[in-house]
Enzyme design. Structure first.
Site, PDB file in Angstrom:
ATOM      1  CB  SER A   1      59.066  59.316  23.024  1.00  0.00           C
ATOM      2  OG  SER A   1      59.751  60.228  23.852  1.00  0.00           O
ATOM      3  N   PRO A   2      58.079  58.735  20.113  1.00  0.00           N
ATOM      4  CG  PRO A   2      59.348  58.982  18.189  1.00  0.00           C
ATOM      5  CD  PRO A   2      59.310  59.378  19.627  1.00  0.00           C
TER       6      PRO A   2
ATOM      7  CD  GLN B   1      61.744  58.012  15.570  1.00  0.00           C
ATOM      8  OE1 GLN B   1      61.195  56.911  15.612  1.00  0.00           O
ATOM      9  NE2 GLN B   1      62.532  58.462  16.532  1.00  0.00           N
TER      10      GLN B   1
ATOM     11  CE1 TYR C   1      65.595  49.022  14.376  1.00  0.00           C
ATOM     12  CE2 TYR C   1      65.102  51.026  15.591  1.00  0.00           C
ATOM     13  CZ  TYR C   1      64.935  49.672  15.399  1.00  0.00           C
ATOM     14  OH  TYR C   1      64.116  48.952  16.237  1.00  0.00           O
TER      15      TYR C   1
END
Length: 202
Positions: free
Chosen positions: A23-24, A101, A183
């Site tokens: 994952s990021p 991403q 975000y």
């Protein structure tokens, strides 16, 4: 019986050797959005592992879209060249499919790194104007964001498109849009942060 986790997976022309995904992970060590030797080490080591897909950390589509001064970006030629060095290393030595991403931090931008407390940047820390669906701060002590105009919406859309084009030029196999964690794109989906009364509201 074979394990689904370790079996190949194909979608939209991209085949992963397995379904393990790195994952990021935000690193907060970029310089003006540019990847550094840290990113070469961080992403390089995972690219050589057994995971099927490796993502970069959240990569901002504009300088204003960064969470912190140390966040990775893909909004300039310098950003593209620096990240290209990392991608080339991963391609030369790694085996993982590469994903990026793309992100915009919205009203949670202009912040200190987590190691520095994670609060909004003070006036002497080079803060910048943040954007959001509505002019509502993320929390007490945070900057009041600018409620996005139609022109702002078009500009940010163009920034995502431009960053996607840069990612394609760099040879990323997968592009993911960050639409979580409060975000910008997530902010449009929440009535807490989106109190607009136009076509983008509610």
């Amino acid at each position: 019986m074979p394990s689904a986790l370790f079996s190949p997976f194909t979608w939209r022309g991209v085949t992963l050797p397995n379904r393990v995904v790195v994952s990021p992970m935000c690193q907060y060590v970029a310089e003006d959005g540019n990847a550094t030797d840290w990113h070469l080490m961080h992403l390089g080591q995972f690219s050589m592992g057994a995971a099927g897909l490796l993502f970069t950390e959240a990569t901002a589509v504009s300088a204003e879209g960064r969470i912190t001064h140390g966040c990775l970006g893909l909004y300039s030629d310098a950003n593209e060249a620096a990240l290209g060095r990392v991608v080339q290393f991963c391609r030369r030595h790694g085996v993982a499919v590469l994903g990026i991403q793309l992100a915009h931090a919205g009203r949670k931008a202009s912040a200190r790194t987590p190691l520095a407390g994670g609060a909004a940047l003070a006036e002497d820390e080079r803060p910048w104007t943040t954007l959001a669906p509505s002019a509502l701060p993320y929390g007490p002590g945070w900057h009041t964001p600018k409620a996005m105009t139609q022109a702002d919406l078009a500009k940010v859309k163009d920034e995502f498109v431009a960053a996607a084009a840069r990612a394609a030029r760099l040879g990323f196999d997968v592009i993911e849009l960050h639409m979580a964690h409060g975000y910008l794109l997530h902010e449009f989906l929440s009535p807490i942060s989106n109190q607009r009364d136009d076509a983008y509201g509610g």
